[in-house]
Design a protein around this motif. Sequence first.
Motif, mmCIF file in Angstrom:
data_model
loop_
_atom_site.group_PDB
_atom_site.id
_atom_site.type_symbol
_atom_site.label_atom_id
_atom_site.label_comp_id
_atom_site.label_asym_id
_atom_site.label_seq_id
_atom_site.Cartn_x
_atom_site.Cartn_y
_atom_site.Cartn_z
ATOM 1 N N ASN A 240 17.277 70.758 115.731
ATOM 2 C CA ASN A 240 17.973 71.966 115.276
ATOM 3 C C ASN A 240 16.943 72.949 114.753
ATOM 4 N N MET A 241 17.109 74.220 115.075
ATOM 5 C CA MET A 241 16.196 75.246 114.566
ATOM 6 C C MET A 241 17.028 76.378 113.980
ATOM 7 N N PHE A 242 16.730 76.712 112.745
ATOM 8 C CA PHE A 242 17.451 77.822 112.111
ATOM 9 C C PHE A 242 16.454 78.815 111.559
ATOM 10 N N GLU A 243 16.680 80.092 111.858
ATOM 11 C CA GLU A 243 15.773 81.100 111.325
ATOM 12 C C GLU A 243 16.180 81.464 109.906
ATOM 13 N N GLY A 251 11.137 76.344 93.017
ATOM 14 C CA GLY A 251 10.385 75.259 93.660
ATOM 15 C C GLY A 251 10.371 75.343 95.172
ATOM 16 N N GLY A 252 10.737 76.499 95.743
ATOM 17 C CA GLY A 252 10.674 76.676 97.195
ATOM 18 C C GLY A 252 11.986 76.381 97.871
ATOM 19 N N THR A 253 12.563 77.408 98.488
ATOM 20 C CA THR A 253 13.799 77.222 99.256
ATOM 21 C C THR A 253 13.709 78.066 100.514
ATOM 22 N N VAL A 254 14.613 77.775 101.445
ATOM 23 C CA VAL A 254 14.736 78.625 102.631
ATOM 24 C C VAL A 254 16.126 79.218 102.611
ATOM 25 N N GLU A 255 16.177 80.547 102.752
ATOM 26 C CA GLU A 255 17.467 81.201 102.776
ATOM 27 C C GLU A 255 17.861 81.429 104.228
ATOM 28 N N LEU A 256 18.957 80.772 104.639
ATOM 29 C CA LEU A 256 19.418 80.911 106.020
ATOM 30 C C LEU A 256 20.481 82.010 106.086
ATOM 31 N N ALA A 257 21.122 82.143 107.231
ATOM 32 C CA ALA A 257 22.152 83.163 107.389
ATOM 33 C C ALA A 257 23.312 82.912 106.423
ATOM 34 N N ALA A 313 28.515 70.900 115.240
ATOM 35 C CA ALA A 313 29.310 71.529 114.194
ATOM 36 C C ALA A 313 28.866 72.975 114.042
ATOM 37 N N SER A 314 29.786 73.851 113.626
ATOM 38 C CA SER A 314 29.333 75.213 113.353
ATOM 39 C C SER A 314 29.332 75.437 111.852
ATOM 40 N N ALA A 315 28.230 76.012 111.401
ATOM 41 C CA ALA A 315 28.067 76.310 109.986
ATOM 42 C C ALA A 315 27.158 77.514 109.886
ATOM 43 N N PHE A 316 27.307 78.299 108.883
ATOM 44 C CA PHE A 316 26.562 79.550 108.660
ATOM 45 C C PHE A 316 26.225 80.266 109.974
#
Lengths: 357, 278
Positions: A240-243, A251-257, A313-316
């Motif tokens: 899975n790849m999400f931009e 402490g470091g996070t990734v904000e997705l759509a 599954a669909s999410a964000f």
Amino acid sequence: MASIDITDVRKAYGSTKILHGVDLTIKDGEFVVLVGPSGCGKSTLLRMIAGLEDISSGEIRIGGRIVNDLDPKDRDIAMVFQSYALYPHMTVADNMSYSLRLRKTAKEKIASAISGAAAKLSLTPLMERRPKALSGGQRQRVAMGRAIVRSPKAFLFDEPLSNLDARLREHMRGEIKKLHQDLGATSIYVTHDQIEAMTLADRIVAMNAGLVQQVGSPLDLYDRPANLFVAGFMGSPAMNMFEGTYRAANGGTVELAQGVVVPLAGPAPTADGTKLTLGIRPEHVLVGKTGLEGIQALIDLVEPTGFGTILHASAFGADVKAFSLERGVAVRGDTVSVSFPVERIHLFDTATGSRIG
Amino acid sequence: MIRPKRLGMTIAHRAAILVYVAFALFPLYWLVKVSVTPNDLLYSEGVKMWPSRATLDHFAFVLEHSDFPLFFRNSMIVSVSTAFIVTILSSIGGYALSRFTFRGKFWIVGLMLLTQMFPLVMLIAPIFKMLSPLGLTNSLSGLILVYVAFNVPFATFLMQSFFDGIPKDLEEAAMIDGATRFMAFRQIILPLTLPGMAATLGFVFTAAWSELLFALMLISGVDASTFPVGLLSFVSKFSVDFGQMMAAGVLALIPACIFFLLIQRYLVQGLTAGAVKG
Ligand SMILES: Nc1ncnc2c1ncn2[C@@H]1O[C@H](COP(=O)(O)OP(=O)(O)OP(=O)(O)O)[C@@H](O)[C@H]1O
Ligand SMILES: [Mg+2]
């Protein structure tokens, strides 16, 4: 046996550049698998090593000797073609002994070499047949036999199993592995098949568009892909790849759509606000009941493979694939929560595609 | 259970083939028929499928009292030499066209095609002019030279298509096995092209065997006449000796038939089956 050193090898047909500088060292006795999408130049590289294709620039050494200008016959390598390329007017025995006869090997030696190879490949009852009278799998074994009767410096395989059915392919894969353990011969093997690559290789060379993307042990490539290409190419179902965007706070996070925030194991070595791609393999995605910690997702599709279940599954606003060994985890229409374990997350710089951390 | 409609189709199909074969073979039959018809019955009996009395007199006369054995020998020399020379040259040329890219290939192919575009009649005078100072008119060697030149282009394209049909992998495998390119050609590719070479051989042989135009123009003496020219000697100012002419024609068919019998086993295709995946 010999090592093979490839230094800055390039290939162009007229103005069309096919290989853009390949560097690769293959150790004596090593089994190296070349993988990559169709047209990326795997066969071209293999044929250049064999001497069937001119080297536009760069250097190839076999056992330390530069072979750029040597004819195929003087390179002392053996090759198994995808098409097998058996000599139709010769019997199996003659097909296998052709290379030895060309070298004027003594008759007794030829006889013992081909009977040895025939026994290894269970070809003994077929020795007097012509290729026409053999099944696909038998032809494949004759092609292997032709390669192993002499002891060449290296074996080259160009998708040798791709014309066989799945069951036979699995069997021959085992045979090739055994042969390699017996003979310990330096081998370069081109394939499209992930499983072949993973199971056979000491090292895998992943290629794309005429460039080597990553070289490493199979598990290396699987666990620490060097870039988005390798991450997407290795593994099935694919990663899975999400931009998203990197946030250094907390402490470091990734904000997705849609404002979904995925926590990371620790700060990533990149600047706040960097566009990056979060990758996670389907088998690492955790699927649980709603209400637990995680991201709300709606199950679109359930694919039972027998071995396990692939969930879509669909999410964000994205499609999340999950693979579970358990059956009946969810059915279509269920709302579940998915979560990404921090130690399983891969980060890639979206702009350059390279791995971060 | 064969459905009536299918059966009808099959019958119509076979009947059509039969009609065609009869049409194609009838002239041959007539040739044989006339050759055994005595002269006195030829015009008196009207059109009959077989004369009331058959004779081999015409054959005896042709063999014993005419120059036919000589013409025959000349034709044999010319046709066999032409066929072999053309087959060797076109095999080599066809292989090169099939396997290599080289400078000027486009123009060479173009020139070869160009030679096929002109009616031969146009070229007779210049060719005569070229051959005569070289002492090659009125000689079998001259005739062979001309036949070879005219047959090589087409035969080369024919051979090229046969080589194209043989997978490149085979000679590459041979070269990796330790053969030079020439050895791979001779030991692997050539044996597989035998059907193609046999076809070329047969094609060129028959073309040379029945060629009339150049033979007529370039040869004036009896010594170097080929059989098609010789046939004309049965046409005199006042009459045509049909019986003898047809007998000679039947005799001329024999070498062509024997030749094809010899090569027919190579004409059977399918030798390359099993070379590559199956
Ligand atoms: N003779 C040629 N002239 C021009 N381009 C060529 C020639 N031979 C191959 N190519 C090009 O070189 C590229 C690499 O071809 P190659 O056969 O090495 O691919 P590959 O990685 O083996 O693919 P596959 O997995 O489909 O076998 C392709 O894009 C192909 O079109
Ligand atoms: Mg290939």
